[in-house]
Design an enzyme around this catalytic site. Structure first.
Site, PDB file in Angstrom:
ATOM      1  N   GLY A 107       2.441   4.671   0.025  1.00 60.78           N
ATOM      2  CA  GLY A 107       2.646   3.374   0.652  1.00 60.78           C
ATOM      3  C   GLY A 107       3.848   3.399   1.585  1.00 60.78           C
ATOM      4  O   GLY A 107       4.489   4.435   1.779  1.00 60.78           O
ATOM      5  N   ASP A 109       7.070   0.534   3.398  1.00 64.48           N
ATOM      6  CA  ASP A 109       7.633  -0.813   3.488  1.00 64.48           C
ATOM      7  C   ASP A 109       7.521  -1.369   4.904  1.00 64.48           C
ATOM      8  O   ASP A 109       7.409  -2.568   5.102  1.00 64.48           O
ATOM      9  CB  ASP A 109       9.086  -0.794   3.005  1.00 64.48           C
ATOM     10  N   GLU A 128       9.360  11.016  -2.735  1.00 64.57           N
ATOM     11  CA  GLU A 128       8.287  10.723  -1.777  1.00 64.57           C
ATOM     12  C   GLU A 128       8.457  11.565  -0.516  1.00 64.57           C
ATOM     13  O   GLU A 128       7.487  12.054   0.057  1.00 64.57           O
ATOM     14  CB  GLU A 128       8.302   9.234  -1.414  1.00 64.57           C
TER      15      GLU A 128
HETATM   16  O1  LIG Z   1       8.321   3.545  -0.832  1.00 66.53           O
HETATM   17  C1  LIG Z   1       7.835   3.092  -1.833  1.00 66.53           C
HETATM   18  C2  LIG Z   1       8.460   3.218  -3.170  1.00 66.53           C
HETATM   19  O2  LIG Z   1       9.729   3.811  -3.094  1.00 66.53           O
HETATM   20  C3  LIG Z   1       6.535   2.363  -1.773  1.00 66.53           C
HETATM   21  O3  LIG Z   1       5.551   3.235  -1.322  1.00 66.53           O
HETATM   22  C4  LIG Z   1       6.708   1.189  -0.841  1.00 66.53           C
HETATM   23  O4  LIG Z   1       7.726   0.360  -1.372  1.00 66.53           O
HETATM   24  C5  LIG Z   1       5.410   0.395  -0.686  1.00 66.53           C
HETATM   25  O5  LIG Z   1       5.063  -0.205  -1.881  1.00 66.53           O
HETATM   26  P1  LIG Z   1       3.824  -1.193  -2.015  1.00 66.53           P
HETATM   27  O6  LIG Z   1       2.583  -0.376  -1.866  1.00 66.53           O
HETATM   28  O7  LIG Z   1       3.981  -1.778  -3.396  1.00 66.53           O
HETATM   29  O8  LIG Z   1       3.947  -2.240  -0.946  1.00 66.53           O
END
Ligand SMILES: O=C(CO)[C@H](O)[C@H](O)COP(=O)(O)O
Length: 257
Positions: A107, A109, A128
């Site tokens: 995913g 942000d 990640e």
């Molecule tokens: O970078 C991340 C975690 O560290 C996530 O992939 C990012 O926050 C997106 O999360 P979501 O799919 O819940 O919107």
């Protein structure tokens, strides 16, 4: 035999945002995973990637694909993603054993027009980044809120997540504000679930550094990395191949470079 459900026939989830995440994730898997050639699969963190693991788990249960998918080795990006892999019946592996990954899904942000990303809202960005930059193909799955209208930092107001060695947090926060011009650099707290800072899967702290709208994420990433005490930044540069954005009407927008 449990044939893979088609994306079009899925019953609706509790809310349209979840539907958007699931559609993006399922389509990203269907259109990019090659069960015959991909063997080592990176599984990211967050709420959208849940549906990636779920979809790959559906392939595992379909007789047509079982023989391939049962041989997949899935590399996690943290505790949550380890559990996702196991809960979906997939084989867990480590990046030490498999430093070259065929395809990774994760995913984001915020995603800009050049497929530069802010990640780390879930405090997993170090692992990640390790997984996504070790992957030959990195696919982003997200809902429509993650598509940046302009510069990174336009939608994601929380700041760039930066993983730091705990003993260096004061020094790094000071340098972010005084050397790199962050408006604010704060150590992320656990909130009501934990008194004190969040501790990452690598036993570090996270600083969220607000740089406003980021015109040059490449340069900012390098500048932050050079600060003593920084382990990794949440700016993912020149890494993603494609992004799948799910919309609440069931459509999916695919962005590639
Ligand atoms: O970078 C991340 C975690 O560290 C996530 O992939 C990012 O926050 C997106 O999360 P979501 O799919 O819940 O919107």
């Amino acid at each position: 035999m449990a044939p893979i459900p088609s994306v079009e026939d899925l019953p609706h989830l509790a809310n349209p945002l979840e539907d958007a995440k699931r559609t993006a994730a399922y389509r990203a898997v269907d259109e990019n995973l090659n069960v015959e050639t991909h063997k080592i699969i990176g599984i990211g963190s967050g709420s959208t990637v849940v549906y990636v693991a779920e979809r790959i788990g559906q392939y595992l249960l379909d007789d047509k694909y079982t023989k391939f998918v049962s041989k997949f080795i899935c590399i996690p990006t943290g505790f949550q993603s380890r559990k996702l892999i196991l809960d979906n019946g997939l084989q867990l592996g480590s990046i030490e054993q498999h430093p070259v990954i065929d395809i990774a899904f994760d995913g984001a942000d915020e995603v800009d027009a050049n497929l530069q990303l802010i990640k780390g809202g879930g405090a997993c960005q170090f692992q990640e980044k390790l997984v996504s930059t070790s992957s030959k193909l990195f696919i982003v799955v997200a809902d429509y809120r993650k598509k940046s209208p302009h510069y990174l930092g336009t939608n994601w107001k929380q700041g760039v997540p930066i993983e730091v060695v705990p003993s260096a947090y004061v020094r790094v926060a000071h340098d972010l504000e005084n050397l790199l011009g962050a408006k604010k650099a704060v150590v992320r707290q656990g909130g009501s679930a934990k008194a004190g800072p969040i501790v990452t899967d690598n036993n570090n702290f996270i600083i969220d550094a607000d740089f406003g709208e980021i015109e040059d994420p490449k340069k900012l990433n390098i500048d932050i990395k050079l600060l003593v005490g920084v382990v990794e930044t949440g700016l993912f540069i020149d890494n993603a191949e494609k992004a799948y954005f799910g919309n609440s009407d069931g459509s999916v927008e695919v962005q590639s470079n």
